[in-house]
Design an enzyme around this catalytic site. Structure first.
Site, PDB file in Angstrom:
ATOM      1  N   THR A 125     -42.893 -24.019  16.649  1.00 28.18           N
ATOM      2  CA  THR A 125     -42.163 -22.937  15.997  1.00 28.18           C
ATOM      3  C   THR A 125     -42.689 -21.554  16.341  1.00 28.18           C
ATOM      4  O   THR A 125     -43.898 -21.311  16.313  1.00 28.18           O
ATOM      5  CB  THR A 125     -42.199 -23.131  14.472  1.00 28.18           C
ATOM      6  OG1 THR A 125     -41.692 -24.427  14.147  1.00 28.18           O
ATOM      7  CG2 THR A 125     -41.363 -22.072  13.768  1.00 28.18           C
ATOM      8  N   LYS A 148     -38.633 -24.030  18.601  1.00 30.31           N
ATOM      9  CA  LYS A 148     -37.728 -23.613  17.526  1.00 30.31           C
ATOM     10  C   LYS A 148     -38.076 -22.180  17.152  1.00 30.31           C
ATOM     11  O   LYS A 148     -39.235 -21.878  16.837  1.00 30.31           O
ATOM     12  CB  LYS A 148     -37.876 -24.535  16.319  1.00 30.31           C
ATOM     13  CG  LYS A 148     -36.991 -24.175  15.140  1.00 30.31           C
ATOM     14  CD  LYS A 148     -37.007 -25.295  14.124  1.00 30.31           C
ATOM     15  CE  LYS A 148     -36.310 -24.930  12.843  1.00 30.31           C
ATOM     16  NZ  LYS A 148     -36.187 -26.054  11.913  1.00 30.31           N
ATOM     17  N   LYS A 150     -37.394 -18.805  14.850  1.00 29.55           N
ATOM     18  CA  LYS A 150     -36.868 -18.302  13.589  1.00 29.55           C
ATOM     19  C   LYS A 150     -36.201 -16.942  13.812  1.00 29.55           C
ATOM     20  O   LYS A 150     -36.846 -15.980  14.246  1.00 29.55           O
ATOM     21  CB  LYS A 150     -38.003 -18.152  12.564  1.00 29.55           C
ATOM     22  CG  LYS A 150     -38.632 -19.466  12.141  1.00 29.55           C
ATOM     23  CD  LYS A 150     -37.692 -20.312  11.305  1.00 29.55           C
ATOM     24  CE  LYS A 150     -38.364 -21.545  10.731  1.00 29.55           C
ATOM     25  NZ  LYS A 150     -37.448 -22.326   9.872  1.00 29.55           N
ATOM     26  N   ASP A 175     -33.152 -20.988  14.539  1.00 26.10           N
ATOM     27  CA  ASP A 175     -33.004 -21.304  13.111  1.00 26.10           C
ATOM     28  C   ASP A 175     -32.852 -20.008  12.351  1.00 26.10           C
ATOM     29  O   ASP A 175     -33.817 -19.255  12.179  1.00 26.10           O
ATOM     30  CB  ASP A 175     -34.223 -22.078  12.607  1.00 26.10           C
ATOM     31  CG  ASP A 175     -34.056 -22.525  11.157  1.00 26.10           C
ATOM     32  OD1 ASP A 175     -32.985 -22.276  10.575  1.00 26.10           O
ATOM     33  OD2 ASP A 175     -35.002 -23.123  10.607  1.00 26.10           O
ATOM     34  N   GLU A 201     -29.351 -23.526  14.090  1.00 27.87           N
ATOM     35  CA  GLU A 201     -29.535 -24.170  12.785  1.00 27.87           C
ATOM     36  C   GLU A 201     -29.174 -23.216  11.657  1.00 27.87           C
ATOM     37  O   GLU A 201     -29.660 -22.088  11.603  1.00 27.87           O
ATOM     38  CB  GLU A 201     -30.989 -24.622  12.661  1.00 27.87           C
ATOM     39  CG  GLU A 201     -31.234 -25.607  11.555  1.00 27.87           C
ATOM     40  CD  GLU A 201     -32.679 -26.089  11.539  1.00 27.87           C
ATOM     41  OE1 GLU A 201     -33.086 -26.653  10.503  1.00 27.87           O
ATOM     42  OE2 GLU A 201     -33.395 -25.888  12.540  1.00 27.87           O
ATOM     43  N   ASP A 224     -28.665 -27.304   7.755  1.00 28.20           N
ATOM     44  CA  ASP A 224     -29.942 -27.567   7.092  1.00 28.20           C
ATOM     45  C   ASP A 224     -29.789 -27.350   5.593  1.00 28.20           C
ATOM     46  O   ASP A 224     -29.642 -28.299   4.832  1.00 28.20           O
ATOM     47  CB  ASP A 224     -31.038 -26.674   7.664  1.00 28.20           C
ATOM     48  CG  ASP A 224     -32.404 -26.943   7.045  1.00 28.20           C
ATOM     49  OD1 ASP A 224     -32.519 -27.876   6.209  1.00 28.20           O
ATOM     50  OD2 ASP A 224     -33.375 -26.245   7.373  1.00 28.20           O
ATOM     51  N   LYS A 246     -34.309 -33.714   6.112  1.00 23.46           N
ATOM     52  CA  LYS A 246     -35.670 -33.456   5.640  1.00 23.46           C
ATOM     53  C   LYS A 246     -35.888 -34.280   4.374  1.00 23.46           C
ATOM     54  O   LYS A 246     -35.063 -34.241   3.453  1.00 23.46           O
ATOM     55  CB  LYS A 246     -35.883 -31.971   5.329  1.00 23.46           C
ATOM     56  CG  LYS A 246     -35.837 -31.052   6.538  1.00 23.46           C
ATOM     57  CD  LYS A 246     -36.020 -29.600   6.123  1.00 23.46           C
ATOM     58  CE  LYS A 246     -35.998 -28.659   7.310  1.00 23.46           C
ATOM     59  NZ  LYS A 246     -36.053 -27.230   6.912  1.00 23.46           N
ATOM     60  N   CYS A 274     -38.885 -30.689   8.726  1.00 28.07           N
ATOM     61  CA  CYS A 274     -39.927 -30.730   7.699  1.00 28.07           C
ATOM     62  C   CYS A 274     -40.101 -29.362   7.075  1.00 28.07           C
ATOM     63  O   CYS A 274     -39.674 -28.349   7.622  1.00 28.07           O
ATOM     64  CB  CYS A 274     -41.257 -31.174   8.323  1.00 28.07           C
ATOM     65  SG  CYS A 274     -41.935 -30.000   9.540  1.00 28.07           S
ATOM     66  N   ASP A 296     -38.441 -32.029  14.666  1.00 19.92           N
ATOM     67  CA  ASP A 296     -39.136 -30.791  14.295  1.00 19.92           C
ATOM     68  C   ASP A 296     -40.160 -31.124  13.213  1.00 19.92           C
ATOM     69  O   ASP A 296     -39.948 -30.872  12.035  1.00 19.92           O
ATOM     70  CB  ASP A 296     -38.131 -29.750  13.803  1.00 19.92           C
ATOM     71  CG  ASP A 296     -38.795 -28.445  13.397  1.00 19.92           C
ATOM     72  OD1 ASP A 296     -39.866 -28.132  13.945  1.00 19.92           O
ATOM     73  OD2 ASP A 296     -38.235 -27.748  12.521  1.00 19.92           O
ATOM     74  N   ASP A 298     -43.640 -30.266  13.273  1.00 22.19           N
ATOM     75  CA  ASP A 298     -44.876 -29.583  13.680  1.00 22.19           C
ATOM     76  C   ASP A 298     -45.611 -28.953  12.502  1.00 22.19           C
ATOM     77  O   ASP A 298     -46.536 -28.159  12.703  1.00 22.19           O
ATOM     78  CB  ASP A 298     -44.577 -28.512  14.731  1.00 22.19           C
ATOM     79  CG  ASP A 298     -43.759 -27.342  14.169  1.00 22.19           C
ATOM     80  OD1 ASP A 298     -43.031 -27.545  13.171  1.00 22.19           O
ATOM     81  OD2 ASP A 298     -43.827 -26.238  14.734  1.00 22.19           O
TER      82      ASP A 298
END
Length: 327
Positions: A125, A148, A150, A175, A201, A224, A246, A274, A296, A298
């Site tokens: 991330t 990923k 943000k 995301d 996402e 999500d 998740k 997660c 995902d 991590d």
């Protein structure tokens, strides 16, 4: 045999700061559920999430309500009639799976009937920030297969192109954490397509995403915050191409497996994700992720230190959990 419940709050410092469009955090505050029967011990970890109206106190209180039922022998299937989806049920459900495995001498994967577990490639991330800082983070991860990123700002084009240029060989997921709007989503999606992004996402707020059924998807869109449990899936048809499963949303491994099967029946792609937690929270998700298009998990890599023993990470590869950790 009476099952004794223990509830513990733990705080795990993050290495630096973890930032998304909604804010930053410097620690992972988790709830550990431990079930003991005098011979065996089962554990489950959850991460309360304020976005879903959860707090450490509220989650601990929800778990505490199950004390008598657990002592009387409540099972995983019983939980669905006793407590709703979310972090509290996740911790108890995963602890019951772990306890069942310890009692039976079998791995949870074997109880479920999974084929031999394989090593997975997880995304890593890049936190939300200015384009230059995010590009520097992506550049440091440019050897990772999946990154990923943000996003979720009013004007994310510069961020998108900066990270894509910094890690040209990586598959990049964006995301937005509900941070885009009807006014900017098309512009951002076109930028993502031009930059070669592979997945976006949760671009819009849950419940305010109707436009997704009427605009093109030049990059597949993954739900999500809009996707919690199996019952949500039908309402996501036509709006989303994939879902992010998740365990802290589904309320545990039991419901996650149901959701996974139903999602495949409906032709959704699957990501297994997660919250930021330790390897104990990731371990059950590794089982669900055996049949995922994107992984995902991590969370432990974001912490200063993890549980010992924890999951074994080798770069972006994460190995299945050993029994000493879970399952």
């Amino acid at each position: 045999m009476m099952t004794i419940l223990e509830i513990t709050v733990e705080r795990w410092p993050i290495a630096g700061t973890f930032t998304i469009s909604r804010g930053s955090k410097t620690e992972a505050a988790v709830v550990l559920c431990t079930l003991r029967d005098g011979l065996y011990t089962g554990r489950g970890e959850c991460v309360p999430y304020a976005r879903y109206g959860e707090s450490l106190d509220s989650v601990c209180a929800e778990i505490e309500k199950l004390r008598d039922a657990l002592a009387a022998g409540a099972t995983r299937e019983d939980l669905h009639g006793l407590i709703g989806e979310g972090a509290a049920r996740n911790a108890v459900d995963c602890a019951l799976w772990d306890l069942e495995a310890k009692r039976s001498g079998k791995r949870v994967a074997d109880i479920i009937g999974l084929p031999p577990l394989k090593t997975l490639t997880t995304a890593v991330t890049v936190s939300f920030g200015d384009a230059e800082t995010m590009a520097a983070s992506a550049r440091a991860m440019a050897d990772r297969p999946v990154i990923k990123v943000k996003v979720g700002g009013e004007d994310d084009e510069e961020r998108i192109f900066a990270v894509a240029e910094a890690a040209p060989k990586s598959r990049i997921i964006l995301d937005a954490n509900e941070g885009w709007t009807d006014a900017n989503i098309v512009r951002h999606m076109l930028a993502a397509a031009k930059a070669g992004i592979v997945l976006i996402e949760q671009p819009l707020p849950a419940g305010k995403d109707a436009i997704l059924s009427t605009i093109p998807h030049p990059v597949p869109i993954c739900a999500d915050e809009s996707a919690h449990g199996t019952d949500d899936l039908h309402n996501l048809l036509g709006r989303y191409d994939s879902i992010n499963i998740k365990l802290d949303k589904t309320g545990g491994l039991t419901e996650a497996l149901r959701m996974q099967k139903r999602a495949r029946d409906l032709d959704f792609g699957i990501m297994v994700g997660c919250m930021v937690g330790t390897s104990l929270a990731m371990a059950p998700a590794v089982l669900v992720a055996q049949d995922a298009d994107f992984v995902d998990l991590d969370g432990p890599l974001i912490l200063k230190e993890d549980r010992s023993p924890g999951l074994v990470f080798a770069g972006s590869l994460v190995s299945p959990p050993e029994p000493q950790l879970w399952g």
